[in-house]
Structure formats: C-alpha cells, structure tokens
Design a protein around this motif. Structure first.
Motif, PDB file in Angstrom:
ATOM      1  N   MET A   1      17.206 -23.985  11.334  1.00 46.12           N
ATOM      2  CA  MET A   1      18.299 -23.838  12.303  1.00 46.12           C
ATOM      3  C   MET A   1      19.569 -23.265  11.651  1.00 46.12           C
ATOM      4  SD  MET A   1      19.794 -26.750  14.889  1.00 46.12           S
ATOM      5  CE  MET A   1      18.152 -27.242  15.385  1.00 46.12           C
ATOM      6  N   GLN A   2      19.612 -23.341  10.310  1.00 47.38           N
ATOM      7  CA  GLN A   2      20.821 -22.878   9.627  1.00 47.38           C
ATOM      8  C   GLN A   2      21.092 -21.389   9.859  1.00 47.38           C
ATOM      9  OE1 GLN A   2      22.902 -24.935   8.287  1.00 47.38           O
ATOM     10  NE2 GLN A   2      21.539 -26.667   8.678  1.00 47.38           N
TER      11      GLN A   2
ATOM     12  N   HIS B   1      21.356 -34.453  12.305  1.00 51.37           N
ATOM     13  CA  HIS B   1      20.663 -35.387  13.209  1.00 51.37           C
ATOM     14  C   HIS B   1      19.215 -34.948  13.426  1.00 51.37           C
ATOM     15  CE1 HIS B   1      19.651 -37.644  16.844  1.00 51.37           C
ATOM     16  NE2 HIS B   1      19.376 -36.495  17.415  1.00 51.37           N
ATOM     17  N   VAL B   2      19.002 -33.663  13.659  1.00 49.44           N
ATOM     18  CA  VAL B   2      17.649 -33.143  13.880  1.00 49.44           C
ATOM     19  C   VAL B   2      16.785 -33.381  12.644  1.00 49.44           C
ATOM     20  CG1 VAL B   2      16.301 -31.044  14.253  1.00 49.44           C
ATOM     21  CG2 VAL B   2      18.390 -31.426  15.571  1.00 49.44           C
TER      22      VAL B   2
ATOM     23  N   ASP C   1      13.753 -29.917   8.163  1.00 48.13           N
ATOM     24  CA  ASP C   1      14.710 -29.004   8.802  1.00 48.13           C
ATOM     25  C   ASP C   1      14.117 -28.519  10.116  1.00 48.13           C
ATOM     26  OD1 ASP C   1      16.557 -29.215   6.804  1.00 48.13           O
ATOM     27  OD2 ASP C   1      15.842 -27.479   5.682  1.00 48.13           O
ATOM     28  N   GLY C   2      14.939 -28.555  11.169  1.00 43.68           N
ATOM     29  CA  GLY C   2      14.443 -28.187  12.482  1.00 43.68           C
ATOM     30  C   GLY C   2      14.678 -26.729  12.822  1.00 43.68           C
TER      31      GLY C   2
ATOM     32  N   VAL D   1      14.069 -28.435  19.577  1.00 46.51           N
ATOM     33  CA  VAL D   1      15.072 -29.240  20.271  1.00 46.51           C
ATOM     34  C   VAL D   1      14.761 -29.318  21.755  1.00 46.51           C
ATOM     35  CG1 VAL D   1      17.527 -29.469  20.815  1.00 46.51           C
ATOM     36  CG2 VAL D   1      16.821 -28.593  18.569  1.00 46.51           C
ATOM     37  N   ASP D   2      14.721 -30.549  22.280  1.00 46.82           N
ATOM     38  CA  ASP D   2      14.613 -30.757  23.725  1.00 46.82           C
ATOM     39  C   ASP D   2      15.732 -31.690  24.161  1.00 46.82           C
ATOM     40  OD1 ASP D   2      13.878 -33.277  22.863  1.00 46.82           O
ATOM     41  OD2 ASP D   2      11.774 -33.077  23.445  1.00 46.82           O
ATOM     42  N   HIS D   3      15.795 -31.975  25.470  1.00 46.04           N
ATOM     43  CA  HIS D   3      16.901 -32.789  25.973  1.00 46.04           C
ATOM     44  C   HIS D   3      16.871 -34.208  25.411  1.00 46.04           C
ATOM     45  CE1 HIS D   3      13.728 -34.104  28.717  1.00 46.04           C
ATOM     46  NE2 HIS D   3      14.503 -35.126  29.035  1.00 46.04           N
ATOM     47  N   LEU D   4      15.698 -34.695  25.035  1.00 45.79           N
ATOM     48  CA  LEU D   4      15.599 -36.045  24.480  1.00 45.79           C
ATOM     49  C   LEU D   4      16.233 -36.110  23.087  1.00 45.79           C
ATOM     50  CD1 LEU D   4      11.969 -37.008  25.548  1.00 45.79           C
ATOM     51  CD2 LEU D   4      14.131 -37.744  26.589  1.00 45.79           C
TER      52      LEU D   4
END
Length: 272
Positions: free
Chosen positions: A1-2, A36-37, A44-45, A50-53
């Motif tokens: 995601m970075q 957080h992810v 590392d995400g 990523v979803d709403h949860l």
C-alpha cells in the motif's frame, strides 16, 4: 500500500495544488491506517485487501485509544478520498470507505473573547524588538481573522501598508485580500522598523531571532504566554482571535457572507 499512498500524495501536491500542511496530514492518516492493516493481516496490505470491515475495525481502534470523534471523522474522510483516487486510477473498482458513516460529533460553540479581553491580550508591553514583533502578530491576528498558518506564511511584499491590505494564501492555496485597521497598521510599521535587527534570511514578514521564518508553534507559545501574563480565565489559542474577529464583526452588523470571504471559508456553513 506504500506505493499507492506515495502516488496519492504526489497527486495532491502536483495536481491538486494542496498545501504542505494538507499533504502532511493526509500522509499521517494514511500511514496510521497502513499500520492498522499490517497489524490486522500480519503483513503489508494492498488496497485490494481493504473492505468496509477492516476500515470499521480501524475506527473502533481509534475509539478505544480515546481519539476524538472529529479526528476519527477526518481520518475516515482521508480514506474515502484516497480510495476514490484509486478507483479513478483503475487500481480498485469500488470504494470500501464509501458506505461508512462518520462518527457522531458534538456541536461546539467556538470560544471567543470579548473586546476588553482582546485589548488586554494584544497590548503587549516592552520596547525591544521581540515585544514589537509580538504586538504586530497579535494585532494582525485579531484585525484580520487570518489563520496562524496564514500569518506565518506572509511575506513582506504581501502587505500593502498604505492601503492597509494583506494578500493571504489560504487553504487549497486560494488567495484572498483582507483589510486591517489603523492599530494593526501602526503595530506593523513599528515592527518593520526593527525587523532588520534579526538579520532576515527570508522574505517572511515575521522572522525569529536567527532571521528565519517564524513558526506556527512560536506564535502559539506567544499567545499562551500573553494569556498567562494577563490572567485570562479562557482557554485561548491563535484561533480564538479568529473567532473573536468574526464574532465582533457580526455583533456590529457585518454581513455573514462578507465575513465568510474574509475568513476564507469555502461555504457559508463553515462561517456559521
């Protein structure tokens, strides 16, 4: 995601012409979300993870940490903007933050000072250069209602002393012209007569003892010291002078839309 975050921040800076403060704030919010992810996934995400949860869990974590609703709401707005950008870029086909509601916030009435307290605050004693600079800062904050960041961003060339006007670069790098009164004008003239003593290394209107541009933090410390010196019972910041400026204009019959333009608010609701 970075990599996606870095591309988004470049987009804000180069294409959206966002201020340095705005880019930094977005970057800090997104870095916190990325941490957080990583904690939730154990790696590392990628934005597709990523979803709403996952976002809801992030908001719950902020709540447990005691983060105020207004700050959580801003962070959620950052995520909405970030994921909307990724959808436009074709990285994602849906915005996982779109359906989430912002945390409920209390409506707070802005703090302001009455005219007597303002007079006490801005009447800074002393004849040395630092005192003259302090008086000019306080008078200009109250006389114009500009933000602290806008004040420290002023250059000498952006002041028209004869017309008593300043050219301000506000949020979103939007420019506006704001008038000021004779008291602020006199304080600025007095300060400019001694400004050279700091051997300025910049075109900044307000410089520190080393000749560099005065910082936002220095202005906040100045206001805090003045509040303590005059024993005001209120919690006062540079923004309090901005609220006081607007309130006193309104009490004297000024038009709300004119006040909105002076403050540099994009909408009338913000001025209210």
């Amino acid at each position: 995601m970075q990599a996606e975050i870095a591309a988004f921040l470049r987009h804000l800076d180069r294409e959206r012409n966002a201020s340095l403060h705005t880019v930094r704030a977005y970057g800090e919010d997104l870095a916190q979300f990325a941490r957080h992810v990583r904690a939730e996934l154990g790696r590392d995400g990628h934005p597709r993870d990523v979803d709403h949860l996952l976002i809801r869990a992030f908001l719950a974590r902020l709540h447990r940490q005691g983060v105020k609703p207004v700050s959580s709401s801003r962070k959620l707005a950052t995520l909405r903007t970030f994921f909307r950008y990724l959808c436009r870029e074709g990285v994602l086909d849906r915005n996982p933050a779109r359906s989430l509601l912002s945390p409920r916030m209390e409506k707070r009435v802005p703090t302001y000072l009455d005219e007597r307290d303002v007079a006490l605050l801005v009447e800074m004693p002393g004849e040395e250069a630092a005192a003259m600079r302090g008086r000019a800062i306080l008078e200009l904050l109250y006389a114009t209602g500009i933000r602290c960041s806008e004040l420290v961003g002023l250059d000498v060339s952006e002041i028209d002393r004869s017309a008593r006007m300043i050219r301000v670069l506000g949020k979103g790098r939007k420019e506006r012209i704001v008038p000021f009164g004779s008291r602020a004008g006199a304080a600025i003239d007095t300060y400019l007569s001694v400004r050279h003593q700091s051997r300025p290394r910049t075109d900044a209107l307000f410089v520190n003892a080393r000749g560099g541009r005065l910082s936002d933090r220095s202005v906040r410390i100045l206001v805090a010291k003045r509040v303590k010196a005059v024993a005001l019972a209120h919690r006062v910041s540079p923004h309090t002078l901005r609220h006081s400026f607007a309130t006193h204009l309104l009490e004297r019959g000024a038009d709300l839309r004119a006040i909105q333009e002076l403050l540099g608010h994009a909408s009338l609701s913000r001025a209210k």
